[in-house]
Design a protein around this motif. Structure first.
Motif, PDB file in Angstrom:
ATOM      1  N   ARG A 277      -3.483  -4.441  -6.010  1.00 48.79           N
ATOM      2  CA  ARG A 277      -4.157  -5.532  -6.307  1.00 48.79           C
ATOM      3  C   ARG A 277      -3.337  -6.907  -6.835  1.00 48.79           C
ATOM      4  O   ARG A 277      -3.225  -7.818  -5.999  1.00 48.79           O
TER       5      ARG A 277
ATOM      6  N   ASP B  15       0.971  -1.456  -0.029  1.00 48.84           N
ATOM      7  CA  ASP B  15       0.006   0.209  -0.159  1.00 48.84           C
ATOM      8  C   ASP B  15       0.945   1.316  -0.039  1.00 48.84           C
ATOM      9  O   ASP B  15       0.729   2.391  -0.781  1.00 48.84           O
TER      10      ASP B  15
ATOM     11  N   ASP C 121      -2.342   3.484  -7.424  1.00 46.53           N
ATOM     12  CA  ASP C 121      -2.877   2.502  -8.601  1.00 46.53           C
ATOM     13  C   ASP C 121      -3.516   1.367  -7.818  1.00 46.53           C
ATOM     14  O   ASP C 121      -2.726   0.560  -7.468  1.00 46.53           O
ATOM     15  N   ASN C 122      -4.608   1.471  -8.066  1.00 54.90           N
ATOM     16  CA  ASN C 122      -5.518   0.071  -7.506  1.00 54.90           C
ATOM     17  C   ASN C 122      -5.039  -1.222  -8.222  1.00 54.90           C
ATOM     18  O   ASN C 122      -5.005  -2.219  -7.485  1.00 54.90           O
TER      19      ASN C 122
END
Length: 156
Positions: free
Chosen positions: A32, A21, A27-28
């Motif tokens: 992920r 994180d 940038d999601n």
């Protein structure tokens, strides 16, 4: 010993996710993806029965997290190291509603205290309406019979 190792591995896993994180926070999709890679690395060694090897893996993981830590990690305000940690916090409502205000002091600010009492009454009336609506909905749910099953689902 096993319980200690499980707790240490769990803490290491959470620390790794925090570091992801910190590094990829904006940038999601990348966050992920990196978290899935970390999960795969942990899952690859989850069935290790040799305690010496698992301790070495744990120490190596801790070393890697330490080497790759972010230079400015995210901190929640009330966590240790955060901007609001160990500060005295009192709710303004506790201060205003306390009995330390004398009648003479309240008379100096009549508009404020009267408006405050009015707002508190409005809030309580609003919540009473919400509670009444909830009670009515729960009563209607409890009095309705469940829908009859169709013959197709009964035949199965």
């Amino acid at each position: 010993m096993i319980a200690y190792m499980f707790g240490a591995v769990t803490r290491l896993y959470k620390r790794c996710l925090r570091e992801v994180d910190n590094w990829y926070g904006g940038d999601n999709l990348e966050v992920r993806f990196q978290k899935c890679i970390i999960r795969a690395r942990f899952d690859a060694n989850k069935d290790e029965v040799d305690t010496r090897k698992s301790q070495i893996l744990l120490a190596d993981g801790c070393r890697q997290v330490w080497e790759k830590r972010h230079f400015k990690p995210f901190r929640y305000a009330l966590d240790p190291g955060g901007s609001g940690y160990d500060r005295e916090r009192e709710s303004p409502d506790e201060i205003v509603d306390s009995d330390q205000w004398t009648l003479a002091e309240r008379e100096q600010f009549p508009y404020y205290f009267n408006t405050r009492e009015l707002r508190k009454k409005e809030l309580l009336a609003h919540w009473a309406k919400i509670e009444k609506a909830w009670d009515e909905e729960i009563a209607s749910i409890q009095t309705q019979l469940p829908a009859a099953k169709t013959t197709a689902t009964a035949a199965k």
